[in-house]
Each structure stands twice: as structure tokens, then as C-alpha cells.
Design an enzyme around this catalytic site. Structure first.
Site, PDB file in Angstrom:
ATOM      1  N   HIS A  82     -20.159 -10.709 -60.884  1.00 42.72           N
ATOM      2  CA  HIS A  82     -18.776  -9.639 -60.999  1.00 42.72           C
ATOM      3  C   HIS A  82     -17.601 -10.480 -60.965  1.00 42.72           C
ATOM      4  O   HIS A  82     -17.301 -11.343 -59.930  1.00 42.72           O
ATOM      5  CB  HIS A  82     -18.750  -8.730 -59.762  1.00 42.72           C
ATOM      6  CG  HIS A  82     -17.759  -7.827 -59.691  1.00 42.72           C
ATOM      7  ND1 HIS A  82     -17.929  -6.609 -60.625  1.00 42.72           N
ATOM      8  CD2 HIS A  82     -16.633  -7.710 -59.183  1.00 42.72           C
ATOM      9  CE1 HIS A  82     -16.895  -5.802 -60.644  1.00 42.72           C
ATOM     10  NE2 HIS A  82     -15.968  -6.696 -59.898  1.00 42.72           N
ATOM     11  N   SER A 183     -15.207  -1.384 -52.614  1.00 43.17           N
ATOM     12  CA  SER A 183     -15.544  -0.797 -53.802  1.00 43.17           C
ATOM     13  C   SER A 183     -16.496  -1.587 -54.547  1.00 43.17           C
ATOM     14  O   SER A 183     -17.556  -1.067 -55.171  1.00 43.17           O
ATOM     15  CB  SER A 183     -14.037  -0.222 -54.468  1.00 43.17           C
ATOM     16  OG  SER A 183     -14.156  -0.361 -55.766  1.00 43.17           O
TER      17      SER A 183
HETATM   18  N1  URA Z   1     -12.462  -3.391 -59.167  1.00 45.02           N
HETATM   19  C1  URA Z   1     -13.210  -2.486 -58.446  1.00 45.02           C
HETATM   20  O1  URA Z   1     -14.254  -2.083 -58.749  1.00 45.02           O
HETATM   21  N2  URA Z   1     -12.575  -1.789 -57.191  1.00 45.02           N
HETATM   22  C2  URA Z   1     -11.627  -2.265 -56.817  1.00 45.02           C
HETATM   23  O2  URA Z   1     -11.072  -1.502 -55.926  1.00 45.02           O
HETATM   24  C3  URA Z   1     -10.524  -3.130 -57.619  1.00 45.02           C
HETATM   25  C4  URA Z   1     -11.203  -3.887 -58.528  1.00 45.02           C
END
Ligand code: URA
Length: 433
Positions: A82, A183
Site C-alpha cells: 500500500h 484508515s
Molecule cells: N489513504 C487512506 O486510505 N486513508 C487516509 O486516511 C489517508 C490516505
């Protein structure tokens, strides 16, 4: 339990219990907590922070708020990757096929563009026929057949994050390390991989503008991953300049294909080899030096571009475009921007360059805007390069001629020049394990 008391407690700077966090996330998911109370708590978290235990509890509650994928039935170790988001960051398009070509399963869910940063799903949708909206069955069938899948988040993964993210976006509560960490990691944990490599960007084009903040975010996410039983590592990589030269969906696909074929910009190639090597290392393919060799071999042998063409075809895309990237449609309007003065490029406002691409049509100003896949820009010079007045700095591409002038003005404001030589920023700062 009352939401009012939970907000009050955080406003006063106290740590919330796991039960209080679960109560909040349940209320977000089932709609029983109104938006004004959700945003009040998010603002309190933004201002008062969260302990590692609170951040982990928030992550797990959000990860369990919807579907979770069980990848246990797929062969071998499953590695996910990611990026925290950047400009010209097309690494997933290169790295995922590189790793899959070396025999490691990559069952990947990606996101759409966010603000000034591009999204892998929007890029992939520039390939005619490519389907990013796979059902759970199609997702697993594709991984079984090809060892790789590049899907959007079509299933209901971490719906609490979706709701919270939209409210953060509208209430200036995005830039909070615990909220960003929870998140990102909630989606990674729900997506099921047992190894996770995080590419945490730092610099003017990223959400984390300073190295200290990037380190804090990387450490928080690695701790959450490990706490959830997923072997997790992070590389902190540079986003003080765009990665590669291409910004914009089809332009980035073409540049990614070039790197897969052993061509393309050196900075992008270097970061991709490092990311792929670390994913292979997490998948226990050998020492990190050996994994670097495997990553290089994926490109040199031609296996990586073939794997990319294979997954494109498996997801309904026309592989003829991957075999011959010149077939992609081109923007109607092309405009060259030249250097306003001679000198060394001292710094680039990379966020501003991302916004320029967005203004040309490559991203969305509003959630329902339609993307122009041919739009974007190709840089001809980057930080530390010497340019002479009148020399091309970039070529802008758009299907809407009316957008070119304002984008050009915005773009020119993104550069500062120096009379004396400037050092190139490092591409990779450090690794967090
Ligand atoms: N990407 C995400 O998925 N969440 C965030 O809070 C910031 C970047």
C-alpha cells in the site's frame, strides 16, 4: 453508553476504552450515530491524538465493520502493498506483476484518486475493457488463474472507514496520524493478506510533508499490522518530486509498461525494484540481496510485462494495448510549457503539480466528476536538473482546450530555481520494521 460522553472524554484528552471505540464504530456503520457526533469525535481525535492501543482498537473495529476476505484457500504466502499516496506514483502497476511473476500471490485491492494524488483503479480503467469492479468470486478466480488480481474495492470492505473518510475530507480532519493509520490498515487487514509492505511517502506531494511525520505514520501502521498478526514492514520514500515523468492515467500506464520492459525513468525503476524486493523478502523468497536479484530478473526475463498483460486480459482488458502501448488514445490538446528562467531546479511543489494534472482532467474536483484518461502531463526536468530559459519543462495533455491555460499558470508556480547546483533528494529514506 452515550456518544456525548465518549466525545467529552476525548475532548478532555483521555484515552478511550476498546468498548467505547467499538460502540462508536458500530454506530457509524449502522447509522445510529449522527454525522455531527462522528465529526465532533474525529476533530477531538485530531487535536488530542490516540494511544497505540486506541489506534489498534479503532483499526480492528473498522476492519470488522464489513466484509473481510479469507485468502487462506489461495496458495502460499499472500503479500499486499500500500502506498500512502503521491503524484506520478504508478508503482503498483509495476511491482504487483513483478512479484507475481516470481511466484508470489498478489491479491490486491486498490483505491481511486484522492485529492491531488492519483489512484491505481483510475489508471487501470484507462485500459479498454479492464474491469476493476470484480465480485468476490471473480476476484478469487482471477487470483487462482493468474496468481494476481488488481481489483477496486467493489466489496463492502471497511464501510465504517468509507463513511469516516468522507466526513474527514469535508471537515479538515484528514491530517491525523492515528486516523490515517487506522484508515489504511483497516482496509489492508480486511483485504486478508498475511504480509503487508507499506510505501510511506514524504515530501511536498504527499500527505506527510516531513520525514518525522512519515516515520510516525510508518511506525504506527507497522505496529497495527504486527498487532493484528500480519508481518508488516514500511519503506519511507521520497515524494518531494513526482515519481517518474508521467502524471495522468494513460500516461502513467505507458510509463509503467516501459519500466516493466526494462526501460523508463531510473527513479521509478529503482523504487519499484526496492518495493518488489521487500515484498519478495516478506514472502520468504530469500535474503534481501537475493530478492533484489529476483526483482531485477522479473524485468530482465520479460516475465513481469507478460504477467501484467496476463492479468489485464484476465480482468477483461485488451492486452493488445499492453503489447503495443502506442495504441492508447491520445489527448486532443498538447501544450509545451517552457522554463521562465535559466538555473537549477531547486524545488518542486509536487502537490501543485498533482493539482495541475487534476485541472487538466486527470483527477476529480468533485466525487462524481468523470476522469479524462488521456489527460495529464509529462515532465522534462525535475529537481536538481539544469534548465535554460525557453527549454521545455513539461508537456501538458488534455481533451478540453479551455483547461490548458489555467493549468499552465498553476504549473509554472510549482518551480523554484537556484543559480547554484542543487542536490537530488534521496529516493528511499529508511525502512521501518
Ligand atoms: N489513504 C487512506 O486510505 N486513508 C487516509 O486516511 C489517508 C490516505
Amino acid at each position: 453508553m452515550r456518544m456525548y460522553d465518549v466525545i467529552h472524554k476525548k475532548k478532555d484528552g483521555f484515552a478511550l476504552t476498546e468498548a467505547e471505540i467499538q460502540f462508536f464504530v458500530r454506530g457509524v456503520t449502522d447509522g445510529s450515530v449522527p454525522d455531527y457526533q462522528i465529526t465532533a469525535l474525529l476533530m477531538a481525535i485530531c487535536l488530542k491524538g490516540m494511544t497505540p492501543a486506541e489506534t489498534t482498537a479503532l483499526t480492528l473495529a473498522m476492519a470488522n465493520s464489513g466484509d473481510t476476505l479469507d485468502l487462506g484457500g489461495l496458495p502460499g504466502i499472500k503479500v499486499d502493498k500500500h502506498s500512502t499516496g503521491g503524484v506520478g506514483d504508478k508503482t503498483t502497476l509495476v511491482v504487483a506483476p513483478m512479484v507475481a511473476a516470481m511466484g508470489v500471490t498478489v491479491a490486491k485491492m486498490s483505491g481511486r484518486s484522492l485529492g491531488h494524488t492519483g489512484g491505481t483503479v483510475d489508471k487501470l480503467e484507462g485500459i479498454p475493457g479492464f474491469n476493476t469492479g470484480l465480485t468476490m468470486e471473480e476476484f478469487f478466480a482471477t487470483v487462482r488463474r493468474t496468481g494476481i488480481c488488481l481489483s477496486g474495492q467493489s466489496m463492502s470492505l471497511a464501510p465504517a472507514d468509507k463513511k469516516i473518510y468522507a466526513l474527514r475530507d469535508a471537515t479538515a480532519t484528514i491530517e491525523s496520524i492515528p486516523l490515517i493509520a487506522a484508515s489504511i490498515m483497516s482496509k489492508k487487514i480486511a483485504a486478508g493478506a498475511n504480509r503487508i509492505l507499506l510505501d510511506v511517502k514524504t515530501g511536498s506531494g504527499s500527505f506527510m510533508k516531513t520525514l518525522d511525520d512519515a516515520r510516525g505514520l510508518a511506525k504506527a501502521m507497522v505496529a497495527i499490522g504486527e498487532g493484528a498478526g500480519r508481518k508488516t514492514a514500511a519503506l519511507i520514500t521520497d515524494m518531494s518530486a513526482p515519481l517518474g515523468f508521467a502524471i495522468g492515467n494513460i500516461l502513467e500506464i505507458q510509463e509503467a509498461i516501459a519500466v516493466l520492459r526494462g526501460e523508463g525513468p531510473e527513479d521509478l525503476r529503482h523504487v519499484c525494484v526496492e518495493l518488489a524486493a521487500h515484498m519478495l523478502y516478506l514472502a520468504e523468497k530469500g535474503t534481501i540481496e537475493h530478492c533484489r536479484k529476483l526483482a531485477e530478473e522479473a524485468i530482465a526475463s520479460g516475465k513481469a510485462p507478460e504477467k501484467f498483460a496476463e492479468v489485464v486480459a484476465a480482468q477483461g482488458g485488451d492486452r493488445a494495448y499492453i503489447d503495443d502501448p502506442e495504441r492508447f488514445p491520445k489527448a486532443k490538446t498538447v501544450c509545451v510549457v517552457t522554463a521562465p528562467q535559466s538555473g537549477y531546479i531547486q524545488a518542486m511543489d509536487t502537490e501543485g503539480i498533482g493539482v495541475t494534472a487534476l485541472m487538466l482532467g486527470a483527477g476529480r474536483e468533485k466525487p462524481d466528476d468523470i476522469i479524462d484518461h488521456t489527460a495529464g502531463l509529462i515532465l522534462h526536468a525535475k529537481t536538481a536538473d539544469r534548465v535554460e530559459k525557453g527549454q521545455p519543462l513539461a508537456t501538458l495533455y488534455t481533451s478540453d482546450e479551455a483547461k490548458a491555460d489555467t493549468a499552465r499558470e498553476k504549473f509554472l508556480k510549482c518551480f523554484t530555481f537556484s543559480d547554484t547546483p542543487v542536490e537530488k533528494p534521496p529516493l528511499i529514506y529508511c525502512e521501518i520494521t
